[in-house]
Design a protein around this motif. Structure first.
Motif, PDB file in Angstrom:
ATOM      1  N   THR A   1       0.798  -1.233   0.000  1.00  0.00           N
ATOM      2  CA  THR A   1       0.000   0.000   0.000  1.00  0.00           C
ATOM      3  C   THR A   1       0.828   1.280   0.000  1.00  0.00           C
ATOM      4  O   THR A   1       0.294   2.353   0.234  1.00  0.00           O
ATOM      5  N   GLY A   2       2.116   1.182  -0.265  1.00  0.00           N
ATOM      6  CA  GLY A   2       2.971   2.365  -0.270  1.00  0.00           C
ATOM      7  C   GLY A   2       3.896   2.369   0.922  1.00  0.00           C
ATOM      8  O   GLY A   2       4.275   1.326   1.441  1.00  0.00           O
ATOM      9  N   ARG A   3       4.254   3.558   1.378  1.00  0.00           N
ATOM     10  CA  ARG A   3       5.175   3.678   2.522  1.00  0.00           C
ATOM     11  C   ARG A   3       4.536   3.221   3.827  1.00  0.00           C
ATOM     12  O   ARG A   3       5.215   2.718   4.712  1.00  0.00           O
ATOM     13  N   GLU A   4       3.241   3.420   3.938  1.00  0.00           N
ATOM     14  CA  GLU A   4       2.507   3.044   5.155  1.00  0.00           C
ATOM     15  C   GLU A   4       1.466   1.979   4.826  1.00  0.00           C
ATOM     16  O   GLU A   4       0.926   1.944   3.726  1.00  0.00           O
ATOM     17  N   MET A   5       1.171   1.131   5.790  1.00  0.00           N
ATOM     18  CA  MET A   5       0.133   0.137   5.623  1.00  0.00           C
ATOM     19  C   MET A   5      -1.233   0.820   5.674  1.00  0.00           C
ATOM     20  O   MET A   5      -1.449   1.702   6.504  1.00  0.00           O
ATOM     21  N   ARG A   6      -2.114   0.464   4.747  1.00  0.00           N
ATOM     22  CA  ARG A   6      -3.489   0.953   4.733  1.00  0.00           C
ATOM     23  C   ARG A   6      -4.431  -0.228   4.822  1.00  0.00           C
ATOM     24  O   ARG A   6      -4.118  -1.314   4.347  1.00  0.00           O
ATOM     25  N   PHE A   7      -5.590   0.013   5.398  1.00  0.00           N
ATOM     26  CA  PHE A   7      -6.590  -1.038   5.451  1.00  0.00           C
ATOM     27  C   PHE A   7      -7.302  -1.138   4.109  1.00  0.00           C
ATOM     28  O   PHE A   7      -7.466  -0.149   3.401  1.00  0.00           O
TER      29      PHE A   7
END
Length: 125
Positions: free
Chosen positions: A74-80
């Protein structure tokens, strides 16, 4: 959602990621990618774009049983992952596992080496 022509007709480990793209199979690609059993394809996802069922349509069109686990970088950060996306994937027998892109790349390479039925949807960082 239009699936772009495959960059590579099959599976390949990911050699590197970062600087807005990926390296795999002696090639490089700028932007996000889908690593599917049918090949490696460009993907229109970005860190700031919503995760919708339409965005995952190419995965849902894969032959049933070819993907058991979908790693979503999901990119640099985890997303739900939204519930409607999870439900659409589950209906196809696909379990999704969201994580940051770096973790997804590492996990994908391990599962691919183990010949598991894995796919990855990776947002470029």
């Amino acid at each position: 959602m239009e699936l772009r022509k495959a960059h590579f007709p099959g599976s390949a480990p990911i050699d590197a990621y970062g600087n807005g793209g990926f390296r795999f199979a002696d090639m490089s690609h700028r932007g996000s990618l889908l690593f599917l059993p049918s090949g490696i394809h460009g993907w229109d996802a970005r860190e700031d774009s919503p995760l919708t069922v339409d965005l995952f349509a190419p995965l849902l069109d894969e032959e049933p049983g070819k993907i058991e686990v979908l790693l979503i970088g999901t990119g640099r950060e985890m997303r739900f992952i939204p519930q409607d996306v999870r439900s659409a994937l589950r209906e196809k027998g696909i379990v999704c596992d969201p994580m940051n892109t770096g973790a997804a790349v590492r996990t994908y390479n391990i599962l691919l080496a183990e010949s598991r039925a894995v796919a990855a949807a990776l947002i470029a960082i």
